[in-house]
Write a protein that holds these residues in place. Structure first.
Motif, PDB file in Angstrom:
ATOM      1  N   HIS A  40     -15.597  25.489  26.265  1.00 18.99           N
ATOM      2  CA  HIS A  40     -14.807  26.153  25.219  1.00 18.99           C
ATOM      3  C   HIS A  40     -15.641  27.286  24.657  1.00 18.99           C
ATOM      4  O   HIS A  40     -16.853  27.166  24.505  1.00 18.99           O
ATOM      5  CB  HIS A  40     -14.449  25.152  24.119  1.00 18.99           C
ATOM      6  N   GLY A  41     -14.996  28.423  24.369  1.00 16.05           N
ATOM      7  CA  GLY A  41     -15.705  29.582  23.838  1.00 16.05           C
ATOM      8  C   GLY A  41     -16.021  29.458  22.362  1.00 16.05           C
ATOM      9  O   GLY A  41     -15.363  28.714  21.627  1.00 16.05           O
ATOM     10  N   THR A  42     -17.012  30.201  21.916  1.00 12.33           N
ATOM     11  CA  THR A  42     -17.388  30.187  20.495  1.00 12.33           C
ATOM     12  C   THR A  42     -16.417  30.984  19.642  1.00 12.33           C
ATOM     13  O   THR A  42     -16.335  30.785  18.432  1.00 12.33           O
ATOM     14  CB  THR A  42     -18.808  30.756  20.310  1.00 12.33           C
ATOM     15  N   VAL A  43     -15.679  31.912  20.277  1.00  7.14           N
ATOM     16  CA  VAL A  43     -14.674  32.700  19.555  1.00  7.14           C
ATOM     17  C   VAL A  43     -13.293  32.184  19.930  1.00  7.14           C
ATOM     18  O   VAL A  43     -12.922  32.168  21.109  1.00  7.14           O
ATOM     19  CB  VAL A  43     -14.787  34.199  19.893  1.00  7.14           C
ATOM     20  N   ALA A  44     -12.543  31.738  18.940  1.00 10.48           N
ATOM     21  CA  ALA A  44     -11.198  31.208  19.188  1.00 10.48           C
ATOM     22  C   ALA A  44     -10.365  31.343  17.925  1.00 10.48           C
ATOM     23  O   ALA A  44     -10.900  31.537  16.827  1.00 10.48           O
ATOM     24  CB  ALA A  44     -11.279  29.749  19.624  1.00 10.48           C
ATOM     25  N   PRO A  63     -18.360  36.337  25.231  1.00  7.49           N
ATOM     26  CA  PRO A  63     -18.920  37.682  25.392  1.00  7.49           C
ATOM     27  C   PRO A  63     -18.309  38.705  24.444  1.00  7.49           C
ATOM     28  O   PRO A  63     -18.946  39.702  24.119  1.00  7.49           O
ATOM     29  CB  PRO A  63     -18.569  38.025  26.848  1.00  7.49           C
ATOM     30  N   LYS A  64     -17.078  38.477  23.996  1.00  6.28           N
ATOM     31  CA  LYS A  64     -16.405  39.412  23.081  1.00  6.28           C
ATOM     32  C   LYS A  64     -15.830  38.639  21.905  1.00  6.28           C
ATOM     33  O   LYS A  64     -15.505  37.452  22.020  1.00  6.28           O
ATOM     34  CB  LYS A  64     -15.283  40.156  23.806  1.00  6.28           C
ATOM     35  N   ASP A  65     -15.683  39.324  20.760  1.00  4.48           N
ATOM     36  CA  ASP A  65     -15.116  38.676  19.581  1.00  4.48           C
ATOM     37  C   ASP A  65     -13.627  38.973  19.429  1.00  4.48           C
ATOM     38  O   ASP A  65     -13.028  38.723  18.385  1.00  4.48           O
ATOM     39  CB  ASP A  65     -15.879  39.084  18.327  1.00  4.48           C
ATOM     40  N   THR A  66     -13.007  39.470  20.489  1.00  4.17           N
ATOM     41  CA  THR A  66     -11.580  39.801  20.458  1.00  4.17           C
ATOM     42  C   THR A  66     -10.742  38.527  20.433  1.00  4.17           C
ATOM     43  O   THR A  66     -11.043  37.561  21.131  1.00  4.17           O
ATOM     44  CB  THR A  66     -11.198  40.624  21.699  1.00  4.17           C
ATOM     45  N   THR A  67      -9.677  38.535  19.632  1.00  2.00           N
ATOM     46  CA  THR A  67      -8.717  37.432  19.601  1.00  2.00           C
ATOM     47  C   THR A  67      -7.305  37.994  19.633  1.00  2.00           C
ATOM     48  O   THR A  67      -7.100  39.199  19.421  1.00  2.00           O
ATOM     49  CB  THR A  67      -8.879  36.568  18.339  1.00  2.00           C
ATOM     50  N   THR A  68      -6.337  37.131  19.859  1.00  2.00           N
ATOM     51  CA  THR A  68      -4.938  37.546  19.827  1.00  2.00           C
ATOM     52  C   THR A  68      -4.583  38.103  18.449  1.00  2.00           C
ATOM     53  O   THR A  68      -3.895  39.119  18.331  1.00  2.00           O
ATOM     54  CB  THR A  68      -4.021  36.353  20.164  1.00  2.00           C
TER      55      THR A  68
END
Length: 408
Positions: A334-338, A364-369
């Motif tokens: 699971h990713g750290t950004v969610a 790798p990126k802090d992008t979210t929906t």
């Protein structure tokens, strides 16, 4: 076979049956044609060198990449052996269409992550000029330029692909109906209006859909079929001793952050299994105005990614012991950004943690929906104008096309 022009063959059969029969048997063993034995040349050609691979080119902005983009790339690849994709830069998009939602780096990550793409050309021009077309033919060894059957027009109304069509090096594919970047922007803006009206906490999924329709939003018209899903699928199974990695999520508004975390997860094993939450699960944990894309749209987006080997369509929120056993999962990540969950409940990864097969991956990126949706809402006036301009240009194009067909 032309009898008169090949009478020497028949004379040979009549006068020298044993000799000619031997020749014919030899030819048959070699798998050659009896028409002037022309197959001999092609046999040596196959032995001496391979046939040149057909290279096709497709370009685009690839902003808010969805399964329609993926299906276009899939169709384009089917017209050749290697697919080269040109990605238009931010400045050119602003000039021709208005501000893009995703920046150049994000769009390049998405396109490079598509399983059908072999090579990417950054900073591709919006229109195919004679100069750029010749560069494609000579430098990149492109055989055909591909585009969908929807209009792609310059501000003066001229066809972006006119030069390629004139050169006879243009091929057309069918546009995927039911989705577009314009449509997705509309869904997000409609969802924003609903939240502003205070509806987020007092409507369920069905009521939300009715409200969205009454507000004129763009409801998905996508109807999934087994054939479409199989077209996107790798069609392969993990090996007997394969290390199977599992990652799950909503994967809504498929973006560069999703591509990067899938890539990182895939590097940890031999086979990447991706669980995609159902629409009901997403609404329950993220709010009634999500997901923006429904389950099968999100599934196709993930299947189009080169790092995903298989998906579970409608995966449960919690990873269970039965799931781990059934799919022979070696590692759950699971990713750290969610996205944050609205519900406070037990850990969905409790079971894999207890048996020691869970790993947290640094995203790798802090992008979210949510961050993508916020970009659109922050610039909603610009996107509304962009959508209206596109609709106007397309309407004019189809009206002119109709006049041309009817001979007016």
């Amino acid at each position: 076979m032309d009898y008169e022009n090949n009478s020497w063959i028949w004379d040979g059969v009549y006068y020298y049956p044993h000799l000619f029969g031997g020749i014919m048997v030899t030819a048959a063993l070699l798998g050659l044609s009896t028409s002037y034995f022309g197959g001999i040349g092609s046999f040596h050609k196959r032995k001496s060198g391979r046939k040149r691979r057909i290279r096709v080119y497709m370009d685009g902005c690839f902003d808010l990449v969805h399964y329609g983009h993926a299906n276009a790339l899939r169709q384009a690849k089917a017209l050749g052996d290697e697919l080269v994709v040109g990605v238009v830069n931010d400045e050119v998009i602003v000039e021709h269409k208005g501000p893009p939602v995703l920046n150049m780096e994000e769009r390049l990550t998405l396109v490079n992550g598509m399983k059908w793409v072999d090579e990417v050309i950054p900073d591709a021009p919006y229109a195919i000029s004679e100069e750029f077309m010749n560069r494609l033919f000579n430098e990149y060894k492109i055989d055909y330029i591909i585009h969908g059957d929807d209009p792609c027009l310059l501000p003066d109304g001229s066809d972006v692909y006119a030069a390629a069509k004139k050169a006879g090096r243009y091929k057309q594919i069918k546009r995927t109906e039911g989705v577009s970047s314009t449509d997705i922007v509309g869904r997000i803006l409609a969802s924003s209006r609903c939240r502003e009206n205070g509806e987020n906490h007092n409507v369920n999924g069905e009521q939300h859909q009715e409200e969205s329709q009454s507000n004129g939003s763009h409801i998905s018209q996508f109807l999934p079929t087994s054939r479409r899903i199989s077209q996107f699928s790798n069609g392969k199974e993990p090996g007997v001793n394969a290390r199977i990695v599992y990652i799950d999520g909503a994967f809504d508004l498929f973006h560069a952050g999703h591509v990067e975390i899938l890539k990182k997860a895939r590097e940890l094993g031999d086979f990447l299994l991706v669980g995609i939450y159902s629409d009901e699960t997403v609404r329950e944990h993220r709010g009634s105005h999500y997901p923006i894309m429904h389950l099968h749209e999100r599934s196709l987006s993930v299947l189009s990614c080169r790092y995903a080997d298989e998906v579970i369509i409608g995966a449960p929120w919690k990873v269970t012991k039965d799931m781990i056993t059934t799919f022979n999962i070696s590692l759950v990540v699971h990713g750290t950004v969610a996205e944050n969950s609205l519900k406070s409940e037990s850990d969905p990864y409790e079971v894999p943690k207890n048996i020691g097969i869970f790993r947290l991956l640094e995203s790798p990126k802090d992008t979210t929906t949510t961050s993508i949706a916020q970009r659109i809402m922050a610039n909603h006036e610009a996107y509304k104008k962009r959508n209206a301009k596109k609709a106007q240009n397309e309407k004019r194009y189809y009206e002119e096309e109709k006049k041309y067909v009817s001979g007016e």
